[in-house]
Design a protein around this motif. Sequence first.
Motif, mmCIF file in Angstrom:
data_model
loop_
_atom_site.group_PDB
_atom_site.id
_atom_site.type_symbol
_atom_site.label_atom_id
_atom_site.label_comp_id
_atom_site.label_asym_id
_atom_site.label_seq_id
_atom_site.Cartn_x
_atom_site.Cartn_y
_atom_site.Cartn_z
ATOM 1 N N GLN A 4 0.894 -1.071 -0.136
ATOM 2 C CA GLN A 4 -0.177 0.113 0.095
ATOM 3 C C GLN A 4 0.884 1.278 -0.003
ATOM 4 O OE1 GLN A 4 -3.482 0.001 -0.203
ATOM 5 N NE2 GLN A 4 -3.183 2.261 -0.504
ATOM 6 N N ALA A 5 0.924 2.065 -1.164
ATOM 7 C CA ALA A 5 1.660 3.184 -1.180
ATOM 8 C C ALA A 5 0.928 4.211 -0.922
ATOM 9 C CB ALA A 5 2.293 3.200 -2.837
ATOM 10 N N SER A 6 1.611 5.391 -0.573
ATOM 11 C CA SER A 6 0.883 6.711 -0.054
ATOM 12 C C SER A 6 1.859 7.792 -0.169
ATOM 13 C CB SER A 6 0.275 6.754 1.276
ATOM 14 O OG SER A 6 1.164 6.326 2.126
ATOM 15 N N GLY A 7 1.362 9.113 -0.127
ATOM 16 C CA GLY A 7 2.253 10.160 -0.238
ATOM 17 C C GLY A 7 2.407 10.982 -1.339
ATOM 18 N N GLY A 8 1.903 10.464 -2.479
ATOM 19 C CA GLY A 8 2.002 11.152 -3.870
ATOM 20 C C GLY A 8 1.055 12.367 -3.834
ATOM 21 N N GLY A 9 1.091 13.280 -4.925
ATOM 22 C CA GLY A 9 0.338 14.755 -5.074
ATOM 23 C C GLY A 9 1.003 15.557 -5.677
ATOM 24 N N LEU A 10 0.569 16.676 -5.627
ATOM 25 C CA LEU A 10 0.822 17.711 -6.394
ATOM 26 C C LEU A 10 1.897 18.726 -5.691
ATOM 27 C CD1 LEU A 10 0.716 19.720 -9.385
ATOM 28 C CD2 LEU A 10 -1.223 20.859 -7.889
ATOM 29 N N VAL A 11 3.040 18.872 -6.205
ATOM 30 C CA VAL A 11 3.971 19.828 -5.830
ATOM 31 C C VAL A 11 4.743 20.828 -6.737
ATOM 32 C CG1 VAL A 11 5.787 18.258 -5.866
ATOM 33 C CG2 VAL A 11 5.963 19.750 -4.031
ATOM 34 N N GLN A 12 5.085 21.941 -6.330
ATOM 35 C CA GLN A 12 5.664 22.751 -7.441
ATOM 36 C C GLN A 12 7.341 22.727 -7.324
ATOM 37 O OE1 GLN A 12 5.141 26.800 -5.552
ATOM 38 N NE2 GLN A 12 3.296 27.123 -6.846
ATOM 39 N N ALA A 13 7.629 22.832 -8.643
ATOM 40 C CA ALA A 13 9.177 22.471 -8.712
ATOM 41 C C ALA A 13 10.090 23.268 -7.643
ATOM 42 C CB ALA A 13 9.616 22.997 -10.107
ATOM 43 N N GLY A 14 10.751 22.145 -7.398
ATOM 44 C CA GLY A 14 11.832 22.652 -6.198
ATOM 45 C C GLY A 14 11.334 21.916 -4.858
ATOM 46 N N GLY A 15 10.087 21.768 -4.881
ATOM 47 C CA GLY A 15 9.508 21.098 -3.542
ATOM 48 C C GLY A 15 9.782 19.623 -3.364
ATOM 49 N N SER A 16 9.369 19.217 -2.215
ATOM 50 C CA SER A 16 9.727 17.747 -1.558
ATOM 51 C C SER A 16 8.552 17.023 -1.441
ATOM 52 C CB SER A 16 10.561 17.789 -0.364
ATOM 53 O OG SER A 16 11.834 18.597 -0.354
ATOM 54 N N LEU A 17 8.731 15.786 -1.562
ATOM 55 C CA LEU A 17 7.507 14.823 -1.261
ATOM 56 C C LEU A 17 8.071 13.544 -0.586
ATOM 57 C CD1 LEU A 17 5.019 14.677 -4.216
ATOM 58 C CD2 LEU A 17 4.511 15.575 -1.731
ATOM 59 N N ARG A 18 7.571 12.878 0.324
ATOM 60 C CA ARG A 18 8.014 11.551 0.786
ATOM 61 C C ARG A 18 6.776 10.404 0.502
ATOM 62 N NH1 ARG A 18 8.452 9.435 6.859
ATOM 63 N NH2 ARG A 18 10.290 8.372 6.899
ATOM 64 N N LEU A 19 7.209 9.841 -0.008
ATOM 65 C CA LEU A 19 6.397 8.406 -0.217
ATOM 66 C C LEU A 19 6.776 7.311 0.595
ATOM 67 C CD1 LEU A 19 6.757 8.137 -4.247
ATOM 68 C CD2 LEU A 19 5.202 9.647 -3.021
ATOM 69 N N SER A 20 5.548 6.746 1.121
ATOM 70 C CA SER A 20 5.581 5.459 2.169
ATOM 71 C C SER A 20 5.048 4.377 1.282
ATOM 72 C CB SER A 20 5.040 5.652 3.065
ATOM 73 O OG SER A 20 5.590 6.872 3.841
ATOM 74 N N CYS A 21 5.457 2.972 1.668
ATOM 75 C CA CYS A 21 4.805 1.987 1.042
ATOM 76 C C CYS A 21 4.928 0.731 2.065
ATOM 77 C CB CYS A 21 5.285 1.330 -0.188
ATOM 78 S SG CYS A 21 4.825 -0.019 -0.679
ATOM 79 N N TYR A 109 6.195 -8.383 -5.672
ATOM 80 C CA TYR A 109 5.105 -7.968 -5.711
ATOM 81 C C TYR A 109 5.078 -6.394 -5.777
ATOM 82 C CZ TYR A 109 3.696 -12.297 -3.334
ATOM 83 O OH TYR A 109 3.332 -13.522 -3.132
ATOM 84 N N TRP A 110 3.878 -5.822 -6.414
ATOM 85 C CA TRP A 110 3.930 -4.505 -6.753
ATOM 86 C C TRP A 110 2.659 -3.685 -6.092
ATOM 87 C CZ3 TRP A 110 7.419 -2.150 -9.924
ATOM 88 C CH2 TRP A 110 8.195 -3.076 -10.531
ATOM 89 N N GLY A 111 2.900 -2.447 -5.581
ATOM 90 C CA GLY A 111 1.731 -1.748 -5.263
ATOM 91 C C GLY A 111 1.086 -1.169 -6.301
ATOM 92 N N GLN A 112 -0.149 -0.282 -5.741
ATOM 93 C CA GLN A 112 -0.876 0.204 -6.856
ATOM 94 C C GLN A 112 -0.488 1.377 -7.558
ATOM 95 O OE1 GLN A 112 -1.117 0.916 -3.740
ATOM 96 N NE2 GLN A 112 -1.968 2.781 -3.300
ATOM 97 N N GLY A 113 0.638 2.207 -6.869
ATOM 98 C CA GLY A 113 0.953 3.054 -7.693
ATOM 99 C C GLY A 113 0.446 4.442 -7.061
ATOM 100 N N THR A 114 1.217 5.426 -6.850
ATOM 101 C CA THR A 114 0.691 6.659 -6.482
ATOM 102 C C THR A 114 1.303 7.797 -7.146
ATOM 103 O OG1 THR A 114 0.566 8.150 -4.342
ATOM 104 C CG2 THR A 114 2.710 6.965 -4.826
ATOM 105 N N LEU A 115 0.521 8.892 -7.724
ATOM 106 C CA LEU A 115 0.870 9.864 -8.686
ATOM 107 C C LEU A 115 1.376 10.872 -8.211
ATOM 108 C CD1 LEU A 115 0.497 10.856 -11.476
ATOM 109 C CD2 LEU A 115 -1.595 11.848 -10.855
#
Length: 120
Positions: A4-21, A109-115
């Motif tokens: 189960q993946a999470s943490g995706g979303g919309l961010v501006q260039a130069g920003g940061s995101l943290r994905l979890s699975c 195994y693969w998760g469902q993907g997060t955009l």
Amino acid sequence: VQLQASGGGLVQAGGSLRLSCAASGSIFRIMTMGWYRQAAGKQRELVAIISTGGSTNYADSLKGRFTISRDNAKNTVYLQMNSLKPEDTAVYYCNAGLLAYATAPWSEYWGQGTLVTVSS
């Protein structure tokens, strides 16, 4: 086994995101965990993988901006993404290579993907 993946979303260039699975289900031992991504119209590509012992492998183009880590006790893998660029826009998939039980063959195994969408 489910990832189960999470943490995706919309961010501006130069920003940061943290994905979890997080992996759950019948799991005896997880050998490797990793992240791949697939941009529109392109093939899925490796982002980073990490072994049980913490050894990592990154796509050359992402070294220095992305950091993979894992919590073995939680069967969870993370991807810290910094200095994001519009070309990082893609669906990010988590992956695990594991043994479901002691005598099971290695399975993937693969998760469902997060955009992840990076705006300019």
